[in-house]
Design a protein around this motif. Structure first.
Motif, PDB file in Angstrom:
ATOM      1  N   MET B  24      14.353  30.433 -33.842  1.00 33.78           N
ATOM      2  CA  MET B  24      14.065  28.997 -33.687  1.00 33.78           C
ATOM      3  C   MET B  24      14.307  28.538 -32.260  1.00 33.78           C
ATOM      4  O   MET B  24      13.486  27.837 -31.667  1.00 33.78           O
ATOM      5  CB  MET B  24      14.925  28.177 -34.663  1.00 33.78           C
ATOM      6  N   PHE B  25      15.441  28.917 -31.702  1.00 36.43           N
ATOM      7  CA  PHE B  25      15.730  28.450 -30.343  1.00 36.43           C
ATOM      8  C   PHE B  25      14.801  29.078 -29.317  1.00 36.43           C
ATOM      9  O   PHE B  25      14.506  28.468 -28.289  1.00 36.43           O
ATOM     10  CB  PHE B  25      17.211  28.652 -30.001  1.00 36.43           C
ATOM     11  N   ALA B  26      14.323  30.278 -29.589  1.00 35.48           N
ATOM     12  CA  ALA B  26      13.329  30.860 -28.682  1.00 35.48           C
ATOM     13  C   ALA B  26      12.089  29.980 -28.637  1.00 35.48           C
ATOM     14  O   ALA B  26      11.511  29.745 -27.572  1.00 35.48           O
ATOM     15  CB  ALA B  26      12.969  32.269 -29.136  1.00 35.48           C
ATOM     16  N   VAL B  27      11.684  29.479 -29.805  1.00 33.91           N
ATOM     17  CA  VAL B  27      10.518  28.593 -29.843  1.00 33.91           C
ATOM     18  C   VAL B  27      10.828  27.279 -29.115  1.00 33.91           C
ATOM     19  O   VAL B  27       9.997  26.759 -28.366  1.00 33.91           O
ATOM     20  CB  VAL B  27      10.086  28.324 -31.303  1.00 33.91           C
ATOM     21  N   VAL B  28      12.041  26.769 -29.306  1.00 28.40           N
ATOM     22  CA  VAL B  28      12.423  25.530 -28.604  1.00 28.40           C
ATOM     23  C   VAL B  28      12.289  25.721 -27.090  1.00 28.40           C
ATOM     24  O   VAL B  28      11.688  24.902 -26.394  1.00 28.40           O
ATOM     25  CB  VAL B  28      13.864  25.122 -28.972  1.00 28.40           C
ATOM     26  N   LEU B  75      21.695  22.455 -36.939  1.00 30.81           N
ATOM     27  CA  LEU B  75      21.712  23.130 -35.647  1.00 30.81           C
ATOM     28  C   LEU B  75      21.099  24.518 -35.683  1.00 30.81           C
ATOM     29  O   LEU B  75      21.291  25.305 -34.768  1.00 30.81           O
ATOM     30  CB  LEU B  75      23.162  23.202 -35.127  1.00 30.81           C
ATOM     31  N   ASP B  76      20.351  24.866 -36.742  1.00 32.60           N
ATOM     32  CA  ASP B  76      19.727  26.192 -36.733  1.00 32.60           C
ATOM     33  C   ASP B  76      18.444  26.200 -35.896  1.00 32.60           C
ATOM     34  O   ASP B  76      17.846  27.239 -35.698  1.00 32.60           O
ATOM     35  CB  ASP B  76      19.450  26.716 -38.155  1.00 32.60           C
ATOM     36  N   GLY B  77      18.070  25.040 -35.383  1.00 33.36           N
ATOM     37  CA  GLY B  77      16.939  24.986 -34.461  1.00 33.36           C
ATOM     38  C   GLY B  77      15.630  24.590 -35.094  1.00 33.36           C
ATOM     39  O   GLY B  77      14.716  24.125 -34.409  1.00 33.36           O
ATOM     40  N   LEU B 197       2.307  29.340 -20.762  1.00 34.04           N
ATOM     41  CA  LEU B 197       3.545  29.923 -20.229  1.00 34.04           C
ATOM     42  C   LEU B 197       4.558  30.130 -21.349  1.00 34.04           C
ATOM     43  O   LEU B 197       5.167  31.191 -21.483  1.00 34.04           O
ATOM     44  CB  LEU B 197       4.156  28.984 -19.174  1.00 34.04           C
ATOM     45  N   GLY B 198       4.731  29.094 -22.150  1.00 37.95           N
ATOM     46  CA  GLY B 198       5.673  29.188 -23.254  1.00 37.95           C
ATOM     47  C   GLY B 198       5.267  30.272 -24.244  1.00 37.95           C
ATOM     48  O   GLY B 198       6.084  31.079 -24.690  1.00 37.95           O
ATOM     49  N   ALA B 199       3.979  30.312 -24.562  1.00 39.44           N
ATOM     50  CA  ALA B 199       3.494  31.309 -25.517  1.00 39.44           C
ATOM     51  C   ALA B 199       3.650  32.717 -24.963  1.00 39.44           C
ATOM     52  O   ALA B 199       4.026  33.642 -25.682  1.00 39.44           O
ATOM     53  CB  ALA B 199       2.031  31.035 -25.862  1.00 39.44           C
ATOM     54  N   ALA B 200       3.382  32.883 -23.666  1.00 38.64           N
ATOM     55  CA  ALA B 200       3.512  34.211 -23.049  1.00 38.64           C
ATOM     56  C   ALA B 200       4.945  34.698 -23.155  1.00 38.64           C
ATOM     57  O   ALA B 200       5.201  35.869 -23.441  1.00 38.64           O
ATOM     58  CB  ALA B 200       3.061  34.152 -21.587  1.00 38.64           C
ATOM     59  N   TYR B 207       8.523  37.468 -30.401  1.00 40.95           N
ATOM     60  CA  TYR B 207       8.705  36.491 -31.464  1.00 40.95           C
ATOM     61  C   TYR B 207       7.400  35.937 -31.990  1.00 40.95           C
ATOM     62  O   TYR B 207       7.381  35.288 -33.013  1.00 40.95           O
ATOM     63  CB  TYR B 207       9.550  35.307 -30.978  1.00 40.95           C
ATOM     64  N   ILE B 208       6.337  36.151 -31.273  1.00 41.29           N
ATOM     65  CA  ILE B 208       5.074  35.601 -31.749  1.00 41.29           C
ATOM     66  C   ILE B 208       4.219  36.774 -32.189  1.00 41.29           C
ATOM     67  O   ILE B 208       4.184  37.807 -31.557  1.00 41.29           O
ATOM     68  CB  ILE B 208       4.408  34.774 -30.642  1.00 41.29           C
TER      69      ILE B 208
END
Lengths: 432, 323
Positions: B24-28, B75-77, B197-200, B207-208
């Motif tokens: 989750m935080f990676a996606v954030v 807080l699990d994101g 950029l975020g997706a890369a 994670y994706i």
């Protein structure tokens, strides 16, 4: 060469893969449970106070699917009673106090050129069972059902569980016995081809066995990908032969027979020397073991004696496992003995195990990608968690190997294998 | 008799170091570039909108979990992602009370009412946005002019989005503007660069999964491209279709929501292809200029069906050789 899905995990074999097999200790007590194999338990043929010799048969197989048990020591039977076992239960066992002499039992000399019937008989009489962990009586396995034809025999030298290196060392140190065992098995079932499957993380075993079989056209030493669970029978047959064992079926239905390398070596010793199964090579490893080793242990040696022979445990040990970390059993009582199916004893520290609490399934699908049987672990576990028993009946739950690949990759750390065991238990006891 | 207290539990005894929080935080973090771009293009009001959405979402989840007597997992994101994504799909100058309502609806009707994490049938942020769109259609169609905040005219100046221009005026927008983001649009959707950029980064971290974004964007390019080849006067070129509107935000960050998308590899491909085709149909033939929200919500509804029909073949079943 491999099968679909599965997981690539750290093999953690560095601590013991180059360690030659050592001799195990002679414990104060040998504890032999009457059930050390798949099938029916044995019946004792000795009584308390009897003196026994090393290699003497002390418990008989009384049902078709069973295997006799032999004493690994000379000594005196002190008890026949329930004793701690690695399953956590107390199971009936013959307890022998060794006299230290190791006086051997006189064995009949086996025929020099055994035929299929001789091979089968000698293997059964020696009490050999599948030493890879399933413990299926080998004599029965070498007797395929009527009408089944075995074309291919595969010797399983994969040892895909992390930490374990016993089979690796058997291949490197007892290569000729392994190859001889394969030839005997092929002769026994009338197979035309033999394979020795070895994961690519064991190059010295590949070289050695390749050399031993270089001029044998019927035997092919085959490297397979080091992936979990490569050593699973169904996955191995798929990898090497490209065929799938039918659901609820047996490998003989696709003309295949798989045996572990240690079993093959034991077959050779039984058929050539009449040697009964009385010892087992184990790997003792993990962060909590003072001196990790590969050790040939007398069957019936209590786990605590095995650990003591390896320097004992450190204070960091939090979990003790009989077997490997993916499918092995956690134990708390080290009085439990090593049995025929024991392949390893692991003492793990906190950073080697996983104790994260589990949360809800997030439906990420990693388990579906990991499952080597093509199941949908998340769906099955969710049905079991919420009690949808009817729908569960429509899944292929009983094709689950309980290999743990799904639980390994789950980010929610769900106890998937435990759910499946619960589901299977309920389905068999309660019915659909 | 145990010599020491050892842990007793079932196999497997080891596992991945991944966790729900990590994912989750990676996606954030991957969403930060788009948020920063949005604030840069639309001003501090955008930052306020983001904060309102995120905090309201977290508060809503807290209230629900307290009321249901469940462990508090704010807080699990995952709810932070919901708040961020909702904010990114709103017009930057949307009145705050509407954003608050949207956030409450997103978490309540989009997630908690179904059972919380992992149980949502629809993408929660999109449920919230759908509500706001239905309840406040005019405000939801009022777009800010990029960089207008710098000259101080924030509320007064509005502009049309590239998709709006294309659909209603048959006017195209330069690809470069679409790529960098100095166009009107939702807070987080305008800068393709920031989103990519975020997706890369998420791809790099593993994670994706490529199937949903790949088939979603791919099918938009193919279906949109086919229409363009047939009638280039009426339809935009495929690059425009991919860069304009909320497709990149939707394909990488919303369609990929685990719980509301298929669990099987084949199912993911079907999901993405279906969403892409629906998107092109809505954009060209529907009443709205943009259709990412409805395309995804409609495919969310089909997900259980897709899961059922794309179950992998079990080893040893189907066509199997036997002697």
């Amino acid at each position: 060469m491999t099968f679909p899905n599965g997981i690539r995990i750290a093999d953690r074999k560095g601590a013991t893969q180059a360690n030659p097999i050592e001799s195990g200790p002679l414990p104060d007590e040998i504890i032999l449970p009457l059930q050390q194999h798949a099938g029916a338990a044995c019946e004792p043929r000795v009584q308390v106070k009897d003196k026994v010799l090393a290699g003497q048969r002390i418990a008989e197989a009384t049902a078709p699917v069973s295997a006799p048990i032999h004493s690994p020591v000379s000594g005196e039977v002190t008890a026949i009673e329930r004793r701690p076992h690695h399953t956590g239960l107390k199971l009936p066992a013959i307890v022998i106090r060794p006299d230290g002499e190791q006086t051997g039992f006189d064995r009949a000399k086996p025929p020099l050129d055994p035929d299929a019937g001789d091979i089968r008989r000698l293997v059964s009489e020696a009490g050999i069972v599948g030493l890879g962990g399933a413990g299926f009586p080998t004599g029965i396995k070498l007797t395929p059902p009527a009408g089944a034809r075995i074309d291919d025999v595969i010797i399983n030298g994969c040892e895909c569980e992390p930490y374990l290196t016993a089979d690796h060392r058997i291949m490197v140190e007892e290569g000729p016995a392994v190859v001889d065992g394969l030839r005997l098995i092929m002769k026994c079932v009338g197979a035309k081809r033999g394979f020795i499957a070895i994961e690519t993380n064991k190059p010295n075993a590949l070289d050695l066995l390749g050399g031993l079989t270089a001029r044998d056209e019927q035997i092919i030493v085959t490297p397979v990908e080091a992936k979990y669970p490569q050593g699973s029978e169904k996955q191995l047959i798929k990898s090497i032969l490209g065929r799938e064992v039918p659901s609820k079926g047996l490998p003989s239905m696709v003309g295949a027979l798989v045996q572990n390398v240690a079993t093959a070596a034991a077959v050779s010793k039984a058929v050539r020397w009449g040697e009964p199964l009385t010892s087992k090579v184990l790997t003792v490893s993990g962060g909590g073991v003072i001196r990790p080793a590969n050790i040939r242990v007398l069957i019936g040696t209590p786990v605590r004696d095995v650990l003591a022979a390896c320097g004992g445990l450190s204070d960091q040990t939090v979990k003790l496992i009989v077997g490997g970390p993916m499918m092995g059993a956690a134990i708390t009582d080290t009085a439990a003995p090593v049995v025929k199916s024991t392949s390893g004893v692991l003492a793990l520290t906190a950073d080697e195990i996983d104790s994260t609490p589990s949360v809800a399934c997030i439906k990420c699908g990693r388990c579906v990608e990991a499952c080597p049987m093509g199941l949908m672990p998340a769906r099955m576990a969710n049905l079991i968690e919420f009690g949808f028993w009817d729908e569960l009946g429509g899944t292929n739950l009983f094709d689950c190997l309980e290999c743990g690949s799904c639980a390994f990759v789950c980010p929610s750390r769900r106890p998937l294998v435990q759910y499946f065991r619960l589901g299977k238990y309920r389905a068999t006891r309660v019915g659909k | 008799m145990a010599d020491k207290e050892f842990i007793l539990s079932q196999a497997p005894h080891t596992g991945t170091t991944e966790s729900v929080e990590k994912i989750m935080f990676a996606v954030v973090y991957a969403l930060f570039p788009a948020g920063i771009a949005g604030v840069y293009i639309f001003g501090p009001r955008a930052l306020l909108l983001i904060c309102v959405c995120v905090f309201t979402a977290m508060a809503t989840e807290y209230v629900w979990q307290k009321a249901r007597v469940k462990p508090i997992s704010v807080l699990d994101g995952s709810v932070i992602i919901t708040g961020l994504l909702l904010a990114y799909t709103l017009p930057p100058n949307l009145p705050l009370f509407m954003a608050v309502l949207g956030s409450v609806v997103a978490v309540s009707l989009g997630k908690q009412i179904f059972g919380g994490l992992g149980h949502n049938v629809f993408n929660p942020a999109l449920v919230g946005r759908a509500f706001v769109q239905a309840a406040f259609p005019v405000a939801m169609a009022t777009w800010a002019k990029p960089f207008a905040w710098m000259s101080g005219h924030v509320d007064a100046v509005s502009a049309a989005t590239p998709l709006g221009l294309m659909k209603f005026d048959l006017k195209t927008t330069a690809h470069a503007k679409l790529f960098f983001g100095n166009i009107a649009g939702s807070l987080g959707e305008t800068s393709a660069l920031a989103l990519l950029l975020g997706a890369a980064w998420l791809f790099y971290k593993g994670y994706i999964e490529w199937r949903i974004p790949g088939s979603f964007i791919g099918s938009v390019a193919v279906v949109g491209g086919t229409l363009w080849v047939v009638n280039p006067e009426r339809y935009p070129d495929p690059l425009f279709s991919v860069l304009a509107g909320g497709l990149l935000l939707g394909a990488f960050f919303m369609a990929t929501d685990y719980a509301s998308s298929p669990i099987t590899p084949t199912g993911k491909l079907i999901f993405g292809a279906g969403a892409g085709s629906l998107l092109v149909i809505i954009r060209t033939s529907g009443g709205l200029a943009e259709g990412v929200m409805y395309a995804i919500l409609l495919m969310n509804a089909l997900t259980p069906l897709i899961n059922r029909y794309t179950q992998p073949r079990v080893y040893g079943t189907g066509e199997v050789e036997s002697t």
